[in-house]
Design a protein around this motif. Structure first.
Motif, mmCIF file in Angstrom:
data_model
loop_
_atom_site.group_PDB
_atom_site.id
_atom_site.type_symbol
_atom_site.label_atom_id
_atom_site.label_comp_id
_atom_site.label_asym_id
_atom_site.label_seq_id
_atom_site.Cartn_x
_atom_site.Cartn_y
_atom_site.Cartn_z
ATOM 1 N N GLY A 37 0.456 11.596 17.642
ATOM 2 C CA GLY A 37 -0.561 10.870 16.857
ATOM 3 C C GLY A 37 -1.732 11.731 16.412
ATOM 4 N N GLY A 38 -2.909 11.096 16.415
ATOM 5 C CA GLY A 38 -4.109 11.723 15.859
ATOM 6 C C GLY A 38 -4.450 13.076 16.470
ATOM 7 N N ARG A 88 -2.273 15.680 14.823
ATOM 8 C CA ARG A 88 -2.786 15.857 13.449
ATOM 9 C C ARG A 88 -4.042 16.740 13.457
ATOM 10 N NH1 ARG A 88 -5.239 10.754 12.511
ATOM 11 N NH2 ARG A 88 -7.025 11.794 13.408
ATOM 12 N N ASP A 106 -3.331 11.274 22.962
ATOM 13 C CA ASP A 106 -2.352 10.213 23.197
ATOM 14 C C ASP A 106 -1.046 10.817 23.691
ATOM 15 O OD1 ASP A 106 -4.029 8.174 22.469
ATOM 16 O OD2 ASP A 106 -3.441 8.185 20.362
ATOM 17 N N TYR A 132 2.408 0.034 16.436
ATOM 18 C CA TYR A 132 1.411 0.570 17.346
ATOM 19 C C TYR A 132 0.039 0.069 16.944
ATOM 20 C CZ TYR A 132 -0.891 3.790 20.419
ATOM 21 O OH TYR A 132 -1.649 4.335 21.420
ATOM 22 N N ARG A 136 -3.514 -0.568 18.443
ATOM 23 C CA ARG A 136 -4.390 -0.407 19.587
ATOM 24 C C ARG A 136 -5.304 -1.617 19.796
ATOM 25 N NH1 ARG A 136 -7.317 5.112 20.890
ATOM 26 N NH2 ARG A 136 -5.167 5.566 21.278
ATOM 27 N N ARG A 187 7.117 3.368 13.835
ATOM 28 C CA ARG A 187 6.177 2.270 13.688
ATOM 29 C C ARG A 187 4.728 2.725 13.674
ATOM 30 N NH1 ARG A 187 9.552 -2.183 13.051
ATOM 31 N NH2 ARG A 187 7.717 -2.909 11.970
ATOM 32 N N ARG A 188 4.519 4.007 13.450
ATOM 33 C CA ARG A 188 3.138 4.484 13.310
ATOM 34 C C ARG A 188 2.710 4.423 11.845
ATOM 35 N NH1 ARG A 188 0.759 7.013 17.877
ATOM 36 N NH2 ARG A 188 2.089 6.457 19.626
ATOM 37 N N ASP A 189 1.398 4.612 11.599
ATOM 38 C CA ASP A 189 0.887 4.287 10.265
ATOM 39 C C ASP A 189 1.212 5.305 9.172
ATOM 40 O OD1 ASP A 189 -0.921 6.057 11.398
ATOM 41 O OD2 ASP A 189 -2.710 4.821 11.036
ATOM 42 N N ASN A 207 0.279 11.034 11.066
ATOM 43 C CA ASN A 207 -0.114 10.472 12.366
ATOM 44 C C ASN A 207 1.107 10.214 13.245
ATOM 45 O OD1 ASN A 207 -2.767 10.475 11.711
ATOM 46 N ND2 ASN A 207 -2.906 8.287 11.242
ATOM 47 N N ASP A 265 0.272 -4.084 10.317
ATOM 48 C CA ASP A 265 -1.170 -4.080 10.587
ATOM 49 C C ASP A 265 -1.907 -3.778 9.283
ATOM 50 O OD1 ASP A 265 -3.740 -3.826 11.406
ATOM 51 O OD2 ASP A 265 -3.441 -2.058 12.640
ATOM 52 N N ARG A 320 -4.337 -0.936 8.231
ATOM 53 C CA ARG A 320 -3.866 0.391 7.832
ATOM 54 C C ARG A 320 -4.159 0.683 6.355
ATOM 55 N NH1 ARG A 320 1.884 0.062 11.004
ATOM 56 N NH2 ARG A 320 1.173 0.969 12.967
ATOM 57 N N ARG A 366 -7.339 2.186 6.666
ATOM 58 C CA ARG A 366 -7.182 3.495 7.326
ATOM 59 C C ARG A 366 -6.678 4.540 6.333
ATOM 60 N NH1 ARG A 366 -6.748 4.240 12.993
ATOM 61 N NH2 ARG A 366 -4.867 5.516 12.805
ATOM 62 N N ARG A 417 -9.573 5.535 4.417
ATOM 63 C CA ARG A 417 -10.501 6.294 5.265
ATOM 64 C C ARG A 417 -10.001 7.725 5.495
ATOM 65 N NH1 ARG A 417 -10.166 7.864 11.076
ATOM 66 N NH2 ARG A 417 -9.481 5.768 11.642
ATOM 67 N N PHE A 418 -8.696 7.874 5.793
ATOM 68 C CA PHE A 418 -8.180 9.233 6.000
ATOM 69 C C PHE A 418 -8.241 10.041 4.699
ATOM 70 C CE2 PHE A 418 -5.912 7.388 9.796
ATOM 71 C CZ PHE A 418 -6.514 8.199 10.739
ATOM 72 N N LYS A 445 -16.792 4.797 8.953
ATOM 73 C CA LYS A 445 -16.202 6.144 8.966
ATOM 74 C C LYS A 445 -16.196 6.736 7.554
ATOM 75 C CE LYS A 445 -13.626 5.715 13.212
ATOM 76 N NZ LYS A 445 -12.364 5.461 13.893
HETATM 77 N N1 CTP Z 1 -2.000 3.954 14.879
HETATM 78 C C1 CTP Z 1 -1.206 3.228 14.008
HETATM 79 N N2 CTP Z 1 -1.726 2.137 13.368
HETATM 80 C C2 CTP Z 1 -2.982 1.754 13.588
HETATM 81 C C3 CTP Z 1 -3.803 2.467 14.460
HETATM 82 C C4 CTP Z 1 -3.273 3.579 15.101
HETATM 83 O O1 CTP Z 1 -0.076 3.580 13.793
HETATM 84 N N3 CTP Z 1 -3.461 0.678 12.959
HETATM 85 C C5 CTP Z 1 -1.425 5.120 15.582
HETATM 86 C C6 CTP Z 1 -1.441 6.400 14.756
HETATM 87 O O2 CTP Z 1 -0.314 7.155 15.134
HETATM 88 C C7 CTP Z 1 -2.728 7.079 15.236
HETATM 89 C C8 CTP Z 1 -2.719 6.709 16.712
HETATM 90 O O3 CTP Z 1 -2.174 5.397 16.742
HETATM 91 O O4 CTP Z 1 -2.727 8.462 15.043
HETATM 92 C C9 CTP Z 1 -4.096 6.731 17.361
HETATM 93 O O5 CTP Z 1 -4.926 5.794 16.762
HETATM 94 P P1 CTP Z 1 -6.491 5.898 16.670
HETATM 95 O O6 CTP Z 1 -7.007 6.581 17.888
HETATM 96 O O7 CTP Z 1 -7.014 4.578 16.303
HETATM 97 O O8 CTP Z 1 -6.761 6.810 15.397
HETATM 98 P P2 CTP Z 1 -6.583 8.323 15.110
HETATM 99 O O9 CTP Z 1 -5.413 8.507 14.221
HETATM 100 O O10 CTP Z 1 -6.580 9.125 16.361
HETATM 101 O O11 CTP Z 1 -7.844 8.663 14.234
HETATM 102 P P3 CTP Z 1 -9.395 8.502 14.585
HETATM 103 O O12 CTP Z 1 -9.602 9.002 15.961
HETATM 104 O O13 CTP Z 1 -10.032 9.306 13.519
HETATM 105 O O14 CTP Z 1 -9.666 7.039 14.423
#
Ligand code: CTP
Length: 474
Positions: free
Chosen positions: A28-29, A32, A44, A96, A98, A116-118, A122, A164, A167, A170, A173-174, A211
């Motif tokens: 994940g993040g 990246r 993570d 995923y 959180r 299933r990640r965004d 990531n 979700d 996203r 997100r 934002r990214f 952000k």
């Molecule tokens: N994730 C996802 N969908 C979401 C939130 C999170 O798939 N709505 C997954 C992504 O793989 C992400 C990881 O969970 O990289 C960690 O999430 P988070 O800590 O919220 O974000 P980061 O990607 O680490 O970015 P940041 O810390 O800048 O918020």
């Protein structure tokens, strides 16, 4: 990718994973950000099995005092290692999320989990397993997307976004933080599904917006929010700023783009989120105060005052804090024209004192906002304003040193007035206090007890009051 895994926690986790026979990855993040060389404090870890059990064993290996926080509903566990937060989760088949309230617990493989990640960037994982320690597992070409600067969902974006809808924010934002482009198909899915953002809590939405505001070029995000149609849903007041009317051949500037320019410009001078919010909101009441007349052209009378009045409603709607941060933004919006007006006239001591009195400790932030607000293309005009601002700043400094107005406390207070004239609380006290304050701000007397006392006696006499005490009694 072994060379990237310098953090000591990876060795510890790898040892336990080996002992327990658990397939384990960093994902994940964090991956990246490692590859992008960005600072990241959240690591993570995903394991094919129980994330909670792995976390407990890792904690034991680190030392007796390491505490594990367990979130059984989500099948996750977290521990701290130095400044870093290490989160453990079992690989799962579902999305995923959180912050979701729904427990998600169907176990899966690493591949299921990555699916299933965004976004592809990531979904990258690095193996912590003995057989291939340090190998990058990149099923969706996230590395290429990272190199090419692309935000793209691993699956059909419709699926990823309906898992979700946050996203969608997100992605924007990214794109803003990393200065990446959103893949066409991904962006089209955001436009098509924008309405789904309504099911997301406003707290999560505002986190993403903050952000964007804290990035180095927030206009990227706000333009994308606008183009996708999300902005109209989550922050309609900002959309209202868009557009440029022309009457009798006279137009005004587009206040949406002007606002974004001000916001971008203020990022060079401040990391204060609330000062950035003030920049975003400084002209928010322009649409409702806009008038045209043949004599004056376009005017936006009192837009600062009306804007300040709109702030509590906007903060409430967006779930921003309704505390002193809001008051600060309100004050800056209210005062944002003052230094400009001041710099257009002769900069008198009295006007500077009044500005200092009204702005108090926020005077420097107000000047920063005003400087960012000068976005004219006419460089002669810009130079003139900037020079005048410098003059205002200089004068502010001089007056501040001389008169200590910033945190003005009246030298003669209500208590002294009441005792001197043997009064009970009533309107005369207010009249005298205002008279003394104005006289100090206008430079008629100094900010000094003796001079203020004398003035109080004179004003009291004028009001028909009789002094029963003199200055020696204080
Ligand atoms: N994730 C996802 N969908 C979401 C939130 C999170 O798939 N709505 C997954 C992504 O793989 C992400 C990881 O969970 O990289 C960690 O999430 P988070 O800590 O919220 O974000 P980061 O990607 O680490 O970015 P940041 O810390 O800048 O918020």
């Amino acid at each position: 990718m072994k060379e990237y895994l310098t953090h000591p926690i990876f060795g510890i986790i790898a040892d336990i994973a080996k002992k327990e026979g658990l397939e384990t990855y960093v994902i994940g993040g964090y991956v990246r950000d490692l590859l992008l060389r960005r600072q990241s404090k959240d690591i993570d870890i995903v394991t094919v099995g129980s994330g909670i059990e792995l976390a407990q064993k890792v904690a034991k290996a680190i030392g007796p005092r390491v505490r594990v926080s367990i979130f059984r509903n989500f099948g996750t566990a977290m521990l701290r290692y130095g400044d870093d937060e290490i989160e453990f989760v079992g690989a799962r088949k579902e999305s995923y999320m959180r912050n979701s309230r729904n427990p998600i617990v169907e176990n899966g493989t690493l591949e299921d989990d990555q699916n299933r990640r965004d976004f592809t960037i990531n979904a990258l994982a690095i193996s912590l397993n003995e057989s291939d320690f340090g190998t990058l597992i990149d099923p969706f070409n996230g590395l290429t997307d990272m190199e090419e600067g692309i935000i793209r969902t691993p699956l059909d974006p419709i699926i990823t976004f309906s898992d979700d809808p946050l996203r969608m924010m997100r992605a924007i934002r990214f794109a803003t933080q990393l200065k990446f482009d959103i893949w066409d198909e991904t962006f089209e899915a955001i436009c098509a599904n924008k309405g789904r953002i309504k099911i997301i809590s406003r707290e999560r939405i505002i986190d993403e917006m903050n952000k964007i505001i804290m990035s180095s070029k927030p206009s990227i995000g706000f333009k994308l929010l606008d183009q996708s149609g999300l902005l109209e849903i989550i922050f309609p007041e900002l959309c209202r700023l868009k557009g440029r009317d022309v009457v009798q051949g006279i137009g005004h500037k587009d206040n949406f783009y002007h606002t974004l320019e001000v916001l971008d410009r203020i990022t060079y001078s401040t990391d204060n989120l609330w000062l950035r919010w003030a920049a975003l909101l400084h002209d928010i009441a322009k649409p409702m105060t806009k008038r045209f007349s043949s004599e004056s052209g376009w005017t936006f009378h009192s837009h600062n005052f009306m804007g300040a009045k709109m702030i509590p409603g906007i903060f409430r709607q967006l779930k921003l804090p309704l505390n002193e941060k809001m008051k600060y933004v309100q004050k800056l919006v209210d005062l944002h024209m003052r230094p400009i007006v001041l710099s257009e006239e002769e900069v008198t001591d009295s006007a500077v004192r009044r500005l200092l009195f009204d702005a108090g400790d926020d005077i420097d932030d107000l000047m920063t906002l005003c400087e960012a607000d000068i976005t004219s293309k006419n460089s002669e005009k810009v130079n003139r304003y900037m020079n005048n601002f410098q003059l205002v700043r200089q004068k502010l400094k001089e007056i501040e040193e001389k008169d200590a107005i910033r945190n003005f406390q009246p030298p003669v207070d209500g208590d002294v007035i009441m005792k001197t004239f043997n009064l009970t609380p009533g309107r005369e006290i207010g009249i005298i206090k205002t008279y003394i304050k104005d006289s100090i701000l206008d430079g008629k007397i100094r900010n000094d007890f003796k001079e203020a006392f004398q003035l109080m006696l004179e004003k009291g006499k004028e009001l028909g009051l009789i002094a029963v005490l003199s200055i020696e009694d204080f």
